[in-house]
Design a protein around this motif. Structure first.
Motif, PDB file in Angstrom:
ATOM      1  N   ARG A   1       0.835  -1.297  -0.098  1.00 26.74           N
ATOM      2  CA  ARG A   1       0.170  -0.023  -0.134  1.00 26.74           C
ATOM      3  C   ARG A   1       0.900   1.338  -0.062  1.00 26.74           C
ATOM      4  NH1 ARG A   1      -4.993  -1.711   1.241  1.00 26.74           N
ATOM      5  NH2 ARG A   1      -5.782   0.494   1.823  1.00 26.74           N
ATOM      6  N   ASP A   2       0.210   2.377  -0.458  1.00 29.05           N
ATOM      7  CA  ASP A   2       0.902   3.932  -0.093  1.00 29.05           C
ATOM      8  C   ASP A   2       0.211   4.247   1.213  1.00 29.05           C
ATOM      9  OD1 ASP A   2       2.086   3.773  -2.804  1.00 29.05           O
ATOM     10  OD2 ASP A   2      -0.032   4.285  -3.336  1.00 29.05           O
ATOM     11  N   VAL A   3       1.110   4.931   1.967  1.00 26.61           N
ATOM     12  CA  VAL A   3       0.539   5.290   3.266  1.00 26.61           C
ATOM     13  C   VAL A   3       0.781   6.759   3.380  1.00 26.61           C
ATOM     14  CG1 VAL A   3       0.657   5.130   5.774  1.00 26.61           C
ATOM     15  CG2 VAL A   3       1.113   3.124   4.249  1.00 26.61           C
ATOM     16  N   VAL A   4      -0.340   7.695   3.575  1.00 28.79           N
ATOM     17  CA  VAL A   4      -0.102   9.356   3.774  1.00 28.79           C
ATOM     18  C   VAL A   4      -0.225   9.400   5.462  1.00 28.79           C
ATOM     19  CG1 VAL A   4      -1.340  11.281   3.258  1.00 28.79           C
ATOM     20  CG2 VAL A   4      -1.497   9.197   1.529  1.00 28.79           C
ATOM     21  N   PHE A   5       0.912   9.931   5.703  1.00 33.58           N
ATOM     22  CA  PHE A   5       1.120  10.278   7.170  1.00 33.58           C
ATOM     23  C   PHE A   5       0.606  11.676   7.535  1.00 33.58           C
ATOM     24  CE2 PHE A   5       3.864   6.790   6.328  1.00 33.58           C
ATOM     25  CZ  PHE A   5       3.815   5.985   7.548  1.00 33.58           C
ATOM     26  N   MET A   6      -0.441  11.918   8.120  1.00 36.11           N
ATOM     27  CA  MET A   6      -1.046  13.222   8.627  1.00 36.11           C
ATOM     28  C   MET A   6      -0.175  13.857  10.054  1.00 36.11           C
ATOM     29  SD  MET A   6      -3.099  13.374   6.296  1.00 36.11           S
ATOM     30  CE  MET A   6      -3.653  15.026   6.645  1.00 36.11           C
ATOM     31  N   LYS A   7       0.036  15.276   9.942  1.00 41.98           N
ATOM     32  CA  LYS A   7       0.729  15.491  11.122  1.00 41.98           C
ATOM     33  C   LYS A   7      -0.232  16.016  12.069  1.00 41.98           C
ATOM     34  CE  LYS A   7       4.643  18.559  11.824  1.00 41.98           C
ATOM     35  NZ  LYS A   7       4.918  17.976  13.102  1.00 41.98           N
TER      36      LYS A   7
ATOM     37  N   GLU B   1      -2.727  11.384  14.047  1.00 44.76           N
ATOM     38  CA  GLU B   1      -4.001  10.953  14.279  1.00 44.76           C
ATOM     39  C   GLU B   1      -4.784  11.561  12.942  1.00 44.76           C
ATOM     40  OE1 GLU B   1      -5.968   8.914  15.772  1.00 44.76           O
ATOM     41  OE2 GLU B   1      -6.982   9.411  14.235  1.00 44.76           O
ATOM     42  N   PRO B   2      -5.163  10.860  11.994  1.00 41.91           N
ATOM     43  CA  PRO B   2      -5.770  11.332  10.920  1.00 41.91           C
ATOM     44  C   PRO B   2      -7.245  11.939  11.137  1.00 41.91           C
ATOM     45  CG  PRO B   2      -5.821   8.870  10.800  1.00 41.91           C
ATOM     46  CD  PRO B   2      -5.034   9.271  11.768  1.00 41.91           C
ATOM     47  N   LEU B   3      -7.935  11.613  12.339  1.00 44.79           N
ATOM     48  CA  LEU B   3      -8.951  12.260  12.646  1.00 44.79           C
ATOM     49  C   LEU B   3      -9.085  13.647  13.048  1.00 44.79           C
ATOM     50  CD1 LEU B   3     -10.806   9.003  14.157  1.00 44.79           C
ATOM     51  CD2 LEU B   3     -11.049   9.624  11.823  1.00 44.79           C
ATOM     52  N   GLN B   4      -8.013  13.959  13.358  1.00 45.09           N
ATOM     53  CA  GLN B   4      -7.680  15.309  13.628  1.00 45.09           C
ATOM     54  C   GLN B   4      -7.595  16.431  12.589  1.00 45.09           C
ATOM     55  OE1 GLN B   4      -4.158  16.538  16.132  1.00 45.09           O
ATOM     56  NE2 GLN B   4      -5.929  16.640  17.754  1.00 45.09           N
ATOM     57  N   GLN B   5      -7.409  15.671  11.337  1.00 47.48           N
ATOM     58  CA  GLN B   5      -7.591  16.553  10.193  1.00 47.48           C
ATOM     59  C   GLN B   5      -9.018  15.823   9.346  1.00 47.48           C
ATOM     60  OE1 GLN B   5      -4.207  18.300   8.396  1.00 47.48           O
ATOM     61  NE2 GLN B   5      -3.079  16.950   9.569  1.00 47.48           N
ATOM     62  N   SER B   6     -10.088  15.708   9.826  1.00 48.88           N
ATOM     63  CA  SER B   6     -11.121  14.780   9.512  1.00 48.88           C
ATOM     64  C   SER B   6     -11.775  15.408   7.997  1.00 48.88           C
ATOM     65  CB  SER B   6     -12.344  14.517  10.618  1.00 48.88           C
ATOM     66  OG  SER B   6     -12.640  15.833  10.568  1.00 48.88           O
ATOM     67  N   ASP B   7     -11.826  16.697   7.895  1.00 50.31           N
ATOM     68  CA  ASP B   7     -12.536  17.167   6.802  1.00 50.31           C
ATOM     69  C   ASP B   7     -11.557  16.621   5.355  1.00 50.31           C
ATOM     70  OD1 ASP B   7     -14.618  18.200   7.992  1.00 50.31           O
ATOM     71  OD2 ASP B   7     -13.783  20.194   7.934  1.00 50.31           O
ATOM     72  N   PHE B   8     -10.189  17.062   5.734  1.00 47.69           N
ATOM     73  CA  PHE B   8      -9.132  16.660   4.650  1.00 47.69           C
ATOM     74  C   PHE B   8      -9.107  15.354   4.369  1.00 47.69           C
ATOM     75  CE2 PHE B   8      -5.157  15.351   3.281  1.00 47.69           C
ATOM     76  CZ  PHE B   8      -4.927  16.199   2.141  1.00 47.69           C
ATOM     77  N   VAL B   9      -9.157  14.500   5.309  1.00 47.39           N
ATOM     78  CA  VAL B   9      -8.892  13.141   5.262  1.00 47.39           C
ATOM     79  C   VAL B   9     -10.206  12.415   4.488  1.00 47.39           C
ATOM     80  CG1 VAL B   9      -8.518  10.757   6.181  1.00 47.39           C
ATOM     81  CG2 VAL B   9      -7.127  12.781   6.950  1.00 47.39           C
TER      82      VAL B   9
END
Ligand code: SF4
Ligand code: SF4
Ligand code: SF4
Length: 302
Positions: free
Chosen positions: A22-28, A136-144
Motif C-alpha cells: 500500500r501507499d501510506v499518507v501520514f498526517m501531522k 492522528e488522521p481524525l484530527q484533520q477529518s475534513d481533509f482525510v
C-alpha cells in the motif's frame, strides 16, 4: 475550495498498514503522547524544524540567520537548537545548503495528494490501496474524508490507522469512505492509559463500540502495541480481548511487538526518548499469545 491537509510523509510499498502492498499518507498532529511513539515528528500539528547531524558540514550559516539566536555551535563543530527559543520560522532551513536542517510537515490539497499517489501508482503499478495514518488522521477529518472520497471514487481500496481519540462526528465522517479501519486499543486500564499516552481511553473504547454498532459491515482490525513493562502481561492484554469480545465482530486482532525504529527521530527534533533502555520483546512469544487471543475471538490463527 480544495481542502488542505498537513502531511509529513507519503510512503510507498508498505506491507504493515493494511492488506497487500500500500501507499501510506501520514498526517501531522496527534492528541496522544505515547511514550513508545515511533513517529515523534507526527505529534505536533504545526510544522517542525529537524536536524540531521550526519549531513551537517558545520558552516554556521544557520547560526547567523536565526532571528531568535536559538542555534549555537557544539564543540565538535556541529550545531544544536534551543527548542525553547525556536519559533519554527524555518529561516534556517532555507539557508542550509547541505539539507541538514529540514521541516516536518507540508500543506497540500486533496487533488495534489491524489495526483502524487497516482504518479507513483503509474510508475510502479504495485499499490493495492491507500492507508491514511499519522499522527492522528481524525484530527484533520475534513481533509482525510475528502481524500478518501476521491480515492474511493477512483476504485482504490481505502483504510485509516487511528488511535480512535476524536469526536464521534469526525470518526463517522471519515469512516464512511473507508473499506477498513485499523484502530488501536493500547491499554485497557483508564489511569494507566492516561499515564502512558497522555489521554483517557473512555472516548476510544466508546468510539470502537459505536463503530461496530453503527457501521456493522465495515472491516475493522484492532491492534495493540505490546510494550515491555507497560502493557505486556497476559492478564492486561486479556482485558482488551474481553472488551473486544463484547463488541464483536472484528475482522482481525493483532499484537504489535514494540520496536525502537523511531529513536533516532527524537534526536533530530532535539527531544528525548524516554524508553531508550527498553529491550525488544520475544516476537515468537507474542505470535503465540496473539494466536491464543485470535482463537478466543474466532479468528484464523497465523
Ligand atoms: S547551515 Fe546547515 S550545514 Fe551549516 S551549520 Fe547549519 S545545519 Fe550545519
Ligand atoms: S526555525 Fe527559526 S527560530 Fe527556529 S532555529 Fe530556525 S531560524 Fe531559529
Ligand atoms: S497515537 Fe500513534 S502517533 Fe499518536 S503519539 Fe501514539 S503512537 Fe504516536
Amino acid at each position: 475550495m480544495d481542502e488542505k491537509g498537513n502531511i509529513f510523509n507519503i510512503q510507498h510499498f508498505c506491507v504493515h498498514d493494511g492488506p497487500e502492498i500500500r501507499d501510506v499518507v501520514f498526517m501531522k498532529g496527534c492528541p496522544l503522547r505515547c511514550q513508545w511513539c515511533a513517529n515523534p515528528e507526527s505529534q505536533k500539528k504545526e510544522f517542525q524544524v529537524a536536524y540531521s547531524r550526519n549531513k551537517c558540514i558545520g558552516c554556521g550559516s544557520c547560526i547567523k540567520l536565526c532571528p531568535q539566536q536559538a542555534i549555537e555551535h557544539c564543540e565538535d563543530g556541529k550545531i544544536k537548537i534551543n527548542k525553547d527559543r525556536c519559533v519554527e520560522c524555518q529561516i534556517c532551513v532555507k539557508g542550509c545548503c547541505s539539507k541538514a536542517l529540514h521541516t516536518f510537515g507540508k500543506l497540500q490539497t486533496v487533488e495534489e495528494t491524489y495526483q502524487e499517489l497516482q504518479r507513483q501508482a503509474g510508475a510502479w503499478r504495485v499499490s493495492s490501496g491507500v492507508t491514511v495514518s499519522g499522527g492522528e488522521p481524525l484530527q484533520q477529518s475534513d481533509f482525510v474524508a475528502a481524500l478518501l472520497r476521491r480515492l474511493k471514487s477512483a476504485g482504490i481500496h481505502t483504510a485509516i490507522e487511528t488511535s480512535g481519540f476524536a469526536p464521534w462526528e469526525n470518526f463517522q465522517k471519515v469512516a464512511r469512505y473507508c473499506d477498513l479501519v485499523i484502530m488501536d486499543v493500547k491499554i485497557y486500564d483508564a489511569e494507566k492509559h492516561k499515564q502512558y499516552t497522555g489521554v483517557d481511553n473512555a472516548l476510544i473504547l466508546e468510539n470502537l463500540r459505536r463503530l461496530r454498532k453503527e457501521m456493522p459491515t465495515l472491516d475493522v482490525l484492532v491492534r495493540t502495541p505490546v510494550i515491555p513493562g507497560i502493557n505486556d502481561t497476559k492478564e492486561e492484554l486479556q482485558e482488551i480481548v474481553n472488551f473486544i469480545q463484547e463488541i464483536l465482530p472484528v475482522n482481525d486482532y493483532e499484537l504489535l511487538p514494540y520496536h525502537n525504529f523511531g529513536a533516532a527521530k527524537y534526536e533530530q527534533l532535539f527531544s528525548s526518548y524516554v524508553l531508550s533502555s527498553l529491550t525488544k520483546p520475544d516476537k515468537n512469544a507474542i505470535r503465540e499469545l496473539n494466536n491464543e487471543f485470535r482463537r478466543q475471538l474466532n479468528l484464523t490463527e497465523r
